[in-house]
Write an enzyme that holds these catalytic residues in place. Structure first.
Site, short mmCIF file in Angstrom:
data_model
loop_
_atom_site.label_atom_id
_atom_site.label_comp_id
_atom_site.label_asym_id
_atom_site.label_seq_id
_atom_site.Cartn_x
_atom_site.Cartn_y
_atom_site.Cartn_z
N PHE A 241 4.18 4.26 11.03
CA PHE A 241 4.40 4.50 9.59
C PHE A 241 5.87 4.44 9.20
O PHE A 241 6.26 4.98 8.17
CB PHE A 241 3.79 5.85 9.17
N THR A 470 -3.03 -1.26 14.22
CA THR A 470 -3.75 -1.82 13.08
C THR A 470 -4.48 -3.10 13.46
O THR A 470 -5.25 -3.62 12.67
CB THR A 470 -2.78 -2.10 11.94
N ILE A 650 -7.81 -12.03 2.78
CA ILE A 650 -8.08 -10.99 3.77
C ILE A 650 -8.57 -11.67 5.05
O ILE A 650 -9.57 -12.39 5.03
CB ILE A 650 -9.13 -9.99 3.24
N LYS A 654 -12.79 -5.97 8.19
CA LYS A 654 -12.99 -4.67 8.82
C LYS A 654 -11.64 -3.98 9.09
O LYS A 654 -11.46 -2.81 8.74
CB LYS A 654 -13.76 -4.83 10.12
N LYS A 722 -1.05 -11.75 1.45
CA LYS A 722 0.13 -11.06 0.92
C LYS A 722 0.41 -9.82 1.78
O LYS A 722 1.08 -9.91 2.80
CB LYS A 722 -0.08 -10.72 -0.55
N VAL A 724 -1.21 -5.75 3.09
CA VAL A 724 -2.30 -4.77 3.07
C VAL A 724 -1.85 -3.40 3.59
O VAL A 724 -2.21 -2.36 3.04
CB VAL A 724 -3.51 -5.29 3.90
N GLU A 726 0.55 -1.27 3.51
CA GLU A 726 1.11 -0.19 2.71
C GLU A 726 0.52 -0.14 1.31
O GLU A 726 1.02 0.55 0.43
CB GLU A 726 2.64 -0.31 2.68
#
Lengths: 760, 326
Positions: A241, A470, A650, A654, A722, A724, A726
């Site tokens: 993070f 991630t 995307i 998932k 583009k 995702v 944050e």
């Protein structure tokens, strides 16, 4: 969103919901994290931190510590090997802070390392560290933002268009509101830490870093060895993070200690030390003034932001003023930031730094305007929709925010909202519905990759980037499998090793949009190489055909004219007696060239965004929230969250869905529970553990629905993705505060929303 | 942590004998002890593991519930007799800690749970409870979570347990085994107000071991509620809580139990509220007055004046829910 089965995925894999390929090794404990690395002759290090925030060390007694059996040494400012300080990110470098640990007796912040105890076991080092006696001469310190504001410094860059003051003065409707955010900490489940091994002038470092090439460069410069002598290994990361993005003192100390004792050193931060080791989200006060016409059309927007920083260096996230300047259409804007120096260690980036604080304020202030003029807040968002970026006067690269509003509102049933406050109930509980906005700029960096096709059909993809957890592993495999036309299971992905082809930092939500184009380009190059092999092998079925008469389809080179004539990649390699064929490739974002390529390889971070090819590129979202409140005792429950997002293409529904959910949960924490508590008399954090610092637990997590609207951004790159990572945290806190207002008529402008703020 | 000797006696006599010596410390579930040893708050030379002692079992005979000291919080919470006759005990346990902690933490250990005061848990702060006479950094510090009842100028730390609030409300008795044999005392007598000596937290003699807790069932223990307000929805200590039990016949209170958590330096028995309610109609008006009496003598700290209001509301709501839920 229902997630389709991944049992029998069809082509293309990109765009589908695919299970994470590292799932099995993680759930079976085979994935080895930094803290689990063992090494022969390993020495364990435990830090001793300053208990004062400002002053000098006047006495340091390490005798009792040294006398503990198993203790190998104690590193202090007296014996620390030389380390060269690295410039912090604010000065274009990769160092987390300008404070070089164990340099002298000066104390700049509570928790600053004053000694590193080294022993044969973690237990012995921990006990010995408790016996180090430090005397201080404390000086007056200040950690209160309100007191520090007299020394506020304006940030150089401000946002200005039209005349906000004049427009405010004459606006028929005005809102004036100030929003307070406390310090927050990242609290990844895996603490940071380092295993450092010197072999002569060769340095190997295991570390969960978000930026392995940056760490490699920082350590090479700090310890004065060539870049290629430093080898960084980061197989897996247990969350970051932002707190693992730069090089922080504990890493430098582990490497220095390994040099001092001539043995490998492992230094894993304790949970308590995590709160002073690698930054935090600064304390932020945002003063918003809106001027609008009676319908709610914005005429003026004036923003003044005060953000805490360390006495030792400036830190200010420009998006605190960038977001209010871009989000709504408004002719008159003035946004100015100020830094307030306090006696803390350095703050740093924490998920959506600047964006999340600004979207909290923007979501809130628009709701305040809607309440004031008696309109649906969603109508005001649409009324003030920015059709272009008015800050830069440039077109958007793509913007499907309107679709986000529509899909989110529909799925939430927003049209059933009674806009009057305290109008909805569930038994004793008051029910409130609120909405918030999300936007996050697209950032792009150059990346390289290597793809190797083995004669047995297995494929290996390599790049010197890292996975935060991630799951970039899976999306790399998806793109590779699609491009080569092979099953996903045949693709292995290797990351987390600085000797692999140079790639990006995992920060600013840039990894997908930066790495995948490089993988795509490399896999395509490999296909061309296979074609070139096929038409030059005299024993093959495609010998003599021209390159442009051939293409790669489903793991074969195929004749375009006669699809029955084909040559399987595996057969081709076996026939040519090649164990494998491999390709190196790269992708440079628009406008980048040789300079940026060498910067990347050297460990700098060339980056563009949100301005890309004459456009401004952002990802967007709209989030709708339901809360239920027991107003008598002030208990708040977030019961439903529906978000709709435009992240560009995307790649994996998932894992993208997972990222958004994680962001929403973090947004719930920001709104409801999270705050780092400082004792302002002693200038120290006091809730420095996971029992007293309240990140959301399962019971705080409501029913969530994540929707992605159709969007492929043609400007940002060949895949059209583009950002995702944050995106999901944005707008959640504002939506919750708006829902709380809707439920109770109480406007909460200071987070978190603890029970005492909700008594009715 | 400091190196220590680990002992595991198999009989009560052995345990008490070792425990009498000044450098020993009993341990059962270790959910608090291990933390405090890691923080060097506790540095016993001998750690006496009592989990080998025959102190297990939950019984309900002649309307008396006996919870043996080594039973886990989970076992007690889901025991049929506890769920049926002592709702407030079951609720207090299930709203405490996390499932993982409840699976190993014991009833005996819970009675002796230490404060979560951050100044107690970090040895670099001043704390009279940990280091007698050193001063109290909490009084001028971040004290939103601290006590408003039973404080002294030496200590304002809250007692952290939820279970103890329910037990104190229901007039539980604690069974204590020592060198001189067994004694049974009201649980309220186990806890000492900090006064001038906050380091003496419990009225236990050297070597004494808690072996069980006993509670008698009645209409008022069956009709009972634990209400807890906290900063997140699970795994958080009480900002304020109330354990109440009511026997209401024909609208009139025949018996009342009220105790408060998160606000006292000890689990806080609200005797004035209990006495007031006897014979009164079970109405919100009387509950409100009882709540007012329950916070008699409350002294707010810098950051926690809200608790005086919050805990009264919790009491009223808990009494209301209890009176109307039968």
């Amino acid at each position: 969103m229902s997630i389709p089965s991944t049992d029998k995925p069809t082509r293309p894999l990109v765009g589908q919901a695919i299970n994470r390929i590292t799932g099995p090794v993680k759930v079976t404990g085979q994935a080895r994290y930094t803290g689990e690395q063992t090494w022969a002759n390993l020495v364990h290090g435990v830090l001793v931190g300053s208990t004062i925030a400002k002053g000098k060390v006047t006495g340091l007694d390490i005798q009792a510590a040294e006398a503990v059996p198993g203790v190998i040494g104690v590193m202090t400012h007296r014996n620390r090997p030389p380390v060269t300080a690295q410039p912090p990110p604010t000065q274009g470098g990769g160092g987390g802070t300008v404070v070089l640990p164990l340099s002298d007796t000066r104390i700049h912040y509570a928790g600053q390392p004053v000694a590193l105890v080294l022993a044969d076991t973690l237990e012995n080092a921990t006990y010995a560290a408790s016996l180090v006696r430090v005397q201080y001469r404390a000086e007056a310190a200040n950690t209160e933002l309100s007191k520090g504001r007299v020394r506020a410094q304006p940030v150089e860059e401000s946002k200005r268009r039209g005349n906000a003051d004049a427009a405010l003065a004459t606006a028929p409707v005005r809102i004036d509101a100030t929003y307070y955010l406390p310090i927050e900490h990242h609290n990844p489940i895996e603490p940071s830490g380092t295993v450092a091994i010197w072999e002569g002038d060769q340095l190997t470092v295991y570390e969960p870093t978000q930026w392995m090439k940056g760490l490699q460069q920082a350590l090479s410069r700090s310890f004065n060895v060539p870049n290629e002598n430093v080898h960084i290994l980061t197989s897996y990361i247990g969350g970051a993070f932002g707190c693992k993005a730069f090089t922080w003192p504990h890493t430098l100390l582990a490497v220095a200690a390994a040099r001092l004792v001539g043995r490998p050193v492992k230094l894993i931060n304790t949970r308590e030390h995590e709160y002073v080791a690698h930054g935090y989200r600064p304390e932020i006060v945002q003063h918003y003034q809106l001027g609008a016409d009676p319908e709610g059309k914005l005429l003026a927007l004036k923003v003044e932001v005060h953000a805490s920083t360390a006495e030792t260096d400036d830190f200010f996230t420009p998006q605190l003023i960038g977001m209010p300047a871009m989000f709504f259409s408004c002719p008159n804007v003035l946004a100015q930031g100020y830094t307030v120096p306090l006696d803390y260690g350095m703050p740093t980036a924490m998920r959506a730094p600047g964006e999340v604080e600004a979207t909290f304020a923007l979501s809130s202030v628009m709701d305040e305007l809607a309440v004031k003029i008696g309109r649906d807040p969603l109508a005001l968002h649409l009324l003030n929709y920015a059709e272009k970026d008015e800050d830069h006067n440039l077109p958007w690269s793509s913007k499907e925010l309107r679709a986000c509003y529509q899909v989110g509102a529909e799925q939430f049933d927003w049209s059933k909202r009674n806009h009057a406050t305290s109008s909805m109930q569930d038994g004793r509980l008051r029910v409130g519905w609120g909405m918030g906005i999300s936007a996050y700029p697209t950032h792009l960096s150059p990346s390289m990759a290597k793809v190797r096709y083995l004669a047995d059909g297995q494929v290996l993809v390599q790049a010197a980037t890292q996975d935060l957890g991630t799951e970039i592993y899976t999306i790399i495999a998806q793109v590779t499998a699609d491009t080569l036309g092979i099953p996903l299971a045949q693709v292995s992905v290797e990351l987390g090793d600085s000797s692999l082809p140079a790639s990006v930092s995992t920060g600013g939500s840039r990894a997908t949009a930066s790495v995948l184009p490089a993988v795509l380009a490399t896999a395509r190059t490999l296909v061309q190489q296979l074609i070139a092999l096929a038409n030059t092998d005299p024993t093959g079925p495609l010998f003599g055909l021209k390159k442009d008469q051939l293409k790669g389809v489903n793991g074969r080179v195929v004749s375009i004219a006669d699809p029955n004539k084909s040559d399987a990649y595996t057969e081709l390699l076996k026939r040519c007696r090649l164990p494998y064929l491999e390709a190196f490739g790269e992708h440079l974002p628009p406008g980048m060239g040789a300079t940026e390529r060498s910067e990347l390889m050297a460990g700098s971070r060339p980056s563009i965004g949100p301005e890309i090819s004459g456009h401004i590129s952002y990802a967007y979202g709209a989030v709708f929230v339901e809360v239920k409140i027991d107003p008598f005792v002030g208990q708040l429950h977030v019961t439903r969250v529906v978000g709709a997002y435009d992240g560009g293409r995307i790649i994996n529904r998932k894992t993208a869905d997972s990222q958004i959910r994680g962001g929403i949960i973090m947004g719930i924490g920001m709104a409801c529970t999270e705050k780092t508590v400082t004792d302002h008399r002693l200038n120290r954090f006091v809730n420095n553990n996971l029992a007293d610092y309240h990140i959301p637990v399962q019971a705080d997590v409501p029913h969530m629905e994540v929707h992605f609207v159709d969007s492929i951004d043609k400007i940002v790159g060949p895949l059209g993705s583009k950002a995702v990572g944050e995106l999901g945290i944005n707008g959640v806190a504002g939506a919750i505060c708006n829902a709380v207002y809707h439920a109770t008529g109480k406007r909460i402008r200071s987070l978190p929303i603890t029970p005492e703020k909700l008594f009715v | 942590m400091k190196p220590f000797e680990y002992l595991k006696p198999s009989t009560l006599t052995q345990a008490i004998d070792i425990g009498r010596q000044p450098d020993g410390m009993f341990v059962a579930g270790a959910t608090t002890t291990l933390d405090l040893m890691k923080y060097h708050v506790w540095q016993p030379n001998k750690l006496i593991d009592i989990t080998g002692l025959p102190l297990r079992g939950i019984s309900f005979k002649n309307s008396v519930l006996t919870l043996s000291a080594l039973e886990t919080m989970t076992a007690a919470a889901y025991h049929p007799a506890v769920m049926q006759h002592f709702r407030v005990i079951s609720q207090s346990l299930l709203l405490a800690a996390s499932q993982q902690i409840r699976n190993v933490a014991t009833i005996g250990g819970n009675l002796l749970q230490r404060t979560r005061c951050p100044y107690y848990r970090d040895t670099s702060f001043r704390c009279n409870r940990r280091n007698p006479g050193s001063g109290c950094d909490a009084v001028l510090g971040a004290n939103r979570n601290h006590a408003i009842l039973g404080t002294s100028d030496q200590c304002i730390a809250t007692h952290a347990s939820d279970l103890c609030v329910a037990l104190v409300a229901l007039d539980a008795q604690v069974v204590i085994q020592g060198v001189a044999g067994e004694r049974v005392v009201p649980l309220t007598q186990l806890y000492r107000l900090p006064g001038a000596a906050p380091e003496r937290e419990y009225a236990l003699l050297p070597g004494e071991l808690i072996t069980a807790v006993r509670v008698s069932a009645s209409a008022a223990t069956r009709s009972s509620t634990y209400l807890k307000v906290r900063d997140r929805n699970s795994y958080a200590f009480a900002l304020s809580s109330a354990a109440v039990g009511l026997d209401v016949k024909r609208g009139v209170v025949k018996q009342a139990h009220v105790a408060l958590g998160g606000v006292g330096t000890v689990p806080w028995k609200a005797t004035l509220a209990e006495t007031y309610l006897l014979g009164k109609p079970a109405t919100r008006e009387h509950f409100t007055e009882a709540a007012r009496l329950a916070v008699t003598g409350a002294i707010p700290q810098k950051d926690n004046a809200f608790k005086i209001e919050l805990v009264q509301r919790i009491i009223v709501q808990a009494l209301d829910e209890t009176a109307t839920s039968r």
